[in-house]
Write an enzyme that holds these catalytic residues in place. Sequence first.
Site, mmCIF file in Angstrom:
data_model
loop_
_atom_site.group_PDB
_atom_site.id
_atom_site.type_symbol
_atom_site.label_atom_id
_atom_site.label_comp_id
_atom_site.label_asym_id
_atom_site.label_seq_id
_atom_site.Cartn_x
_atom_site.Cartn_y
_atom_site.Cartn_z
ATOM 1 N N ASN A 10 88.636 -50.404 14.277
ATOM 2 C CA ASN A 10 89.893 -51.148 14.320
ATOM 3 C C ASN A 10 90.663 -50.707 15.564
ATOM 4 O O ASN A 10 91.203 -49.608 15.600
ATOM 5 C CB ASN A 10 90.685 -50.855 13.031
ATOM 6 C CG ASN A 10 92.038 -51.523 13.023
ATOM 7 O OD1 ASN A 10 92.350 -52.342 13.897
ATOM 8 N ND2 ASN A 10 92.853 -51.183 12.033
ATOM 9 N N LYS A 12 93.328 -51.966 16.747
ATOM 10 C CA LYS A 12 94.783 -52.178 16.575
ATOM 11 C C LYS A 12 95.377 -52.870 17.800
ATOM 12 O O LYS A 12 94.716 -53.686 18.427
ATOM 13 C CB LYS A 12 95.465 -50.849 16.259
ATOM 14 C CG LYS A 12 94.786 -50.131 15.099
ATOM 15 C CD LYS A 12 95.582 -49.033 14.486
ATOM 16 C CE LYS A 12 94.796 -48.461 13.320
ATOM 17 N NZ LYS A 12 95.551 -47.494 12.553
ATOM 18 N N HIS A 96 95.822 -54.689 5.876
ATOM 19 C CA HIS A 96 95.950 -53.351 6.455
ATOM 20 C C HIS A 96 97.343 -52.799 6.129
ATOM 21 O O HIS A 96 98.326 -53.549 6.139
ATOM 22 C CB HIS A 96 95.732 -53.393 7.974
ATOM 23 C CG HIS A 96 95.572 -52.022 8.545
ATOM 24 N ND1 HIS A 96 96.649 -51.217 8.788
ATOM 25 C CD2 HIS A 96 94.473 -51.307 8.886
ATOM 26 C CE1 HIS A 96 96.212 -50.051 9.265
ATOM 27 N NE2 HIS A 96 94.890 -50.086 9.330
ATOM 28 N N GLU A 98 99.395 -51.161 7.787
ATOM 29 C CA GLU A 98 100.430 -51.350 8.815
ATOM 30 C C GLU A 98 101.091 -52.716 8.657
ATOM 31 O O GLU A 98 102.281 -52.873 8.920
ATOM 32 C CB GLU A 98 99.809 -51.156 10.212
ATOM 33 C CG GLU A 98 99.582 -49.671 10.506
ATOM 34 C CD GLU A 98 98.441 -49.360 11.449
ATOM 35 O OE1 GLU A 98 97.933 -50.267 12.135
ATOM 36 O OE2 GLU A 98 98.037 -48.182 11.490
ATOM 37 N N GLU A 166 92.063 -46.995 2.392
ATOM 38 C CA GLU A 166 92.723 -46.318 3.497
ATOM 39 C C GLU A 166 94.049 -45.720 3.032
ATOM 40 O O GLU A 166 95.077 -46.429 3.015
ATOM 41 C CB GLU A 166 92.997 -47.306 4.634
ATOM 42 C CG GLU A 166 91.751 -47.960 5.187
ATOM 43 C CD GLU A 166 91.957 -48.395 6.638
ATOM 44 O OE1 GLU A 166 91.284 -47.873 7.510
ATOM 45 O OE2 GLU A 166 92.842 -49.242 6.877
ATOM 46 N N GLY A 172 96.074 -42.579 11.175
ATOM 47 C CA GLY A 172 96.678 -42.211 12.452
ATOM 48 C C GLY A 172 97.399 -40.871 12.445
ATOM 49 O O GLY A 172 98.122 -40.549 13.381
ATOM 50 N N SER A 212 91.938 -41.440 9.782
ATOM 51 C CA SER A 212 91.642 -40.267 10.610
ATOM 52 C C SER A 212 90.164 -39.843 10.566
ATOM 53 O O SER A 212 89.852 -38.656 10.637
ATOM 54 C CB SER A 212 92.556 -39.100 10.234
ATOM 55 O OG SER A 212 93.909 -39.440 10.497
HETATM 56 P P1 PGA Z 1 92.874 -44.130 12.033
HETATM 57 O O1 PGA Z 1 93.117 -45.628 11.549
HETATM 58 O O2 PGA Z 1 91.394 -43.911 12.100
HETATM 59 O O3 PGA Z 1 93.554 -44.053 13.372
HETATM 60 O O4 PGA Z 1 93.531 -43.247 11.033
HETATM 61 C C1 PGA Z 1 92.331 -46.218 10.556
HETATM 62 C C2 PGA Z 1 92.814 -47.614 10.301
HETATM 63 O O5 PGA Z 1 94.027 -47.846 10.397
HETATM 64 O O6 PGA Z 1 92.024 -48.503 10.003
#
Ligand code: PGA
Length: 270
Positions: A10, A12, A96, A98, A166, A172, A212
């Site tokens: 991803n 982003k 997601h 976010e 997740e 993140g 992460s």
């Molecule tokens: P990350 O993000 O690996 O940076 O924690 C995962 C995601 O948001 O899909």
Amino acid sequence: MGRKFFVGGNWKCNGTVEEVKKIVTVLNEAEVPSEDIVEVVVSPPFVFLPLVKSLLRSDFQVAAQNCWIRKGGAFTGEISAEMLVNLGIPWVILGHSERRSLLAESNEFVGDKVAYALSQGLKVIACVGETLEQRESGSTMAVVAAQTKAIAEKVSSWDNIVLAYEPVWAIGTGKVATPAQAQEVHCELRKWLHDNAGDEVAASTRIIYGGSVNGANCKELATQLDVDGFLVGGASLKVWLFIAYELYIIIIYLVIFQTLETYARLIHFP
Ligand code: PGA
């Protein structure tokens, strides 16, 4: 039949044309096991989708990071599922965290989006996950079950859905769930699918972990019985190109650790 490992990247809201081209070059040169063994899907921002699709090796696929809840029209700034299909984009990430938190997408809204995307022929990476507060108050399972239920109520088949667990507190942040924490939720999610969508769905639906994940911690996570792959963001990484290398390492580890004897011989490390 076993569940095929799934590694999603991803990207982003990151990248320039030059950076995207570099990442695709790294991925194209990576020696990875065949698509019969691992499914690799990368998800660039909308504007780079045609470019990535045109440059990316044919055994890797692309995903959009979102799409509109229904047929396109007077919805300024949105991208419809039909448009993705028209461009030959096979996958979309929906729900997601976010978007759930920053854009206030509710469980029902996500459920409707998943159903509409599937109805148009897209495959969906559907994300669920709890916040730190929810985990600390002991409601992790209730939260992810409610998110999954909102999807289950709207879809007639799980064939084209990959469920991504997740935890919001791990995205993140560099704070990865322990293998035991991930396994516990994945196992509960599979039980939920068993009780609510049937035996077949529970056995065949891939439940992947995101939050992460990196080349170092993926090994242990991948050994967990109900972890069928990863969704890797890498927002915490300073060097953007590094994401491609991390993805590569994760694909390799995932396969090695799940099918050690059979495939270890065939894999050439960088
Ligand atoms: P990350 O993000 O690996 O940076 O924690 C995962 C995601 O948001 O899909």
